[in-house]
Design an enzyme around this catalytic site. Structure first.
Site, short mmCIF file in Angstrom:
data_model
loop_
_atom_site.label_atom_id
_atom_site.label_comp_id
_atom_site.label_asym_id
_atom_site.label_seq_id
_atom_site.Cartn_x
_atom_site.Cartn_y
_atom_site.Cartn_z
N HIS A 13 4.21 1.62 1.58
CA HIS A 13 3.85 0.90 2.80
C HIS A 13 5.03 0.05 3.22
O HIS A 13 5.73 -0.51 2.37
CB HIS A 13 2.65 -0.04 2.56
CG HIS A 13 2.48 -1.04 3.67
ND1 HIS A 13 1.75 -0.76 4.81
CD2 HIS A 13 2.99 -2.29 3.84
CE1 HIS A 13 1.82 -1.80 5.63
NE2 HIS A 13 2.56 -2.74 5.06
N ARG A 47 9.07 9.17 1.77
CA ARG A 47 7.84 9.97 1.87
C ARG A 47 8.14 11.46 1.78
O ARG A 47 7.37 12.22 1.20
CB ARG A 47 7.08 9.60 3.15
CG ARG A 47 6.34 8.26 2.98
CD ARG A 47 5.82 7.71 4.28
NE ARG A 47 4.85 6.64 4.09
CZ ARG A 47 4.42 5.86 5.07
NH1 ARG A 47 4.87 6.02 6.30
NH2 ARG A 47 3.52 4.91 4.82
N THR A 92 4.43 8.73 8.49
CA THR A 92 3.20 8.52 7.72
C THR A 92 2.76 9.81 7.03
O THR A 92 2.35 9.80 5.86
CB THR A 92 2.07 8.03 8.67
OG1 THR A 92 2.55 6.89 9.40
CG2 THR A 92 0.82 7.67 7.89
N GLU A 98 1.78 -10.23 6.03
CA GLU A 98 1.64 -9.44 4.81
C GLU A 98 2.34 -10.10 3.62
O GLU A 98 1.80 -10.13 2.51
CB GLU A 98 2.16 -8.02 5.04
CG GLU A 98 1.29 -7.23 6.01
CD GLU A 98 1.87 -5.88 6.42
OE1 GLU A 98 1.22 -5.19 7.21
OE2 GLU A 98 2.96 -5.52 5.94
N LYS A 108 2.82 2.42 -3.67
CA LYS A 108 1.38 2.68 -3.75
C LYS A 108 0.99 3.34 -5.09
O LYS A 108 1.85 3.85 -5.82
CB LYS A 108 0.96 3.56 -2.58
CG LYS A 108 1.12 2.88 -1.20
CD LYS A 108 0.56 3.79 -0.09
CE LYS A 108 0.64 3.15 1.28
NZ LYS A 108 -0.01 4.00 2.32
N PHE A 152 -10.58 6.99 8.16
CA PHE A 152 -9.97 7.06 6.84
C PHE A 152 -10.01 5.73 6.09
O PHE A 152 -9.49 5.63 4.97
CB PHE A 152 -8.52 7.56 6.93
CG PHE A 152 -7.62 6.71 7.82
CD1 PHE A 152 -7.03 5.55 7.36
CD2 PHE A 152 -7.36 7.11 9.14
CE1 PHE A 152 -6.21 4.77 8.17
CE2 PHE A 152 -6.54 6.34 9.96
CZ PHE A 152 -5.96 5.16 9.46
O1 CDP Z 1 1.60 3.41 6.61
P1 CDP Z 1 1.90 3.63 8.07
O2 CDP Z 1 2.20 2.35 8.81
O3 CDP Z 1 2.97 4.67 8.28
O4 CDP Z 1 0.59 4.30 8.72
P2 CDP Z 1 -0.72 3.62 9.38
O5 CDP Z 1 -1.04 4.38 10.60
O6 CDP Z 1 -0.56 2.14 9.49
O7 CDP Z 1 -1.87 3.95 8.30
C1 CDP Z 1 -1.97 3.20 7.11
C2 CDP Z 1 -2.19 4.16 5.97
O8 CDP Z 1 -3.45 4.79 6.14
C3 CDP Z 1 -1.20 5.31 5.88
O9 CDP Z 1 0.02 4.98 5.21
C4 CDP Z 1 -1.98 6.34 5.11
O10 CDP Z 1 -1.92 6.10 3.70
C5 CDP Z 1 -3.40 6.09 5.59
N1 CDP Z 1 -3.79 7.08 6.63
C6 CDP Z 1 -4.62 8.14 6.27
O11 CDP Z 1 -5.01 8.24 5.12
N2 CDP Z 1 -4.98 9.07 7.21
C7 CDP Z 1 -4.54 8.96 8.48
N3 CDP Z 1 -4.89 9.88 9.38
C8 CDP Z 1 -3.70 7.90 8.85
C9 CDP Z 1 -3.34 6.96 7.89
MG MG Z 2 0.98 0.76 9.28
#
Ligand code: CDP
Ligand code: MG
Length: 140
Positions: free
Chosen positions: A117, A104, A93, A128, A11, A59
């Protein structure tokens, strides 16, 4: 164990700090092969499509803004159970909850700027990968 492919993004927060090589080293050390890779600037439309599943989340706007704020490196990773293996390597995450040694934990700045990601399932991995790569750009 099945050989799988998964989709990865390094990212903007990570490319801004020149962490592509360091992250790629953790990927290769974990036994995942980078079988496609390119550095691109995501358009707003691409980011909105990519994260469409989160469209209703509070978000979403910030997420699209962050993902389009600088270059990203999109990748296809291949290996044994690559989808789960890369999720494990990425860590939670929220970097505050990520296990030691994960990407991370090592590099993420915050939940919004969490460096990488990775696809969460076989069907999303296929979708994707297809958004960013054509078949002849992936060389296993
Ligand atoms: O990336 P990942 O699959 O772990 O998380 P997701 O639940 O699919 O969310 C996608 C992306 O949204 C995350 O990697 C974060 O960058 C962002 N996000 C955020 O900014 N605030 C949150 N509460 C949850 C996710
Ligand atoms: Mg995700």
């Amino acid at each position: 164990m099945a050989i799988e492919r998964t989709f990865s993004i390094i990212k903007p927060d990570a490319t801004a700090r020149d962490l592509t090589g360091a992250i790629n080293a953790t990927i290769e050390t974990a036994g995942l092969r980078i079988v496609a890779q390119k550095r691109v600037r995501m358009t707003r439309e691409q980011a909105e499509t990519f994260y469409a599943v989160h469209r209703q989340r509070p978000f979403f706007g910030e997420l699209v803004a962050t993902m389009t704020s600088g270059p990203v490196v999109v990748q296809v990773l291949e290996g044994n159970n690559a989808i789960a293996a890369y999720r494990d390597l990425m860590g939670a995450t929220d970097p505050a909850k990520a296990a030691p040694g994960t990407i991370r934990k090592l590099y993420a700045k915050s939940i919004g700027e969490n460096s990488v990601h990775g696809s969460d399932a076989a069907d999303t991995a296929v979708q994707e990968i297809a958004q960013f790569f054509s078949g002849n750009e992936i060389v296993g």
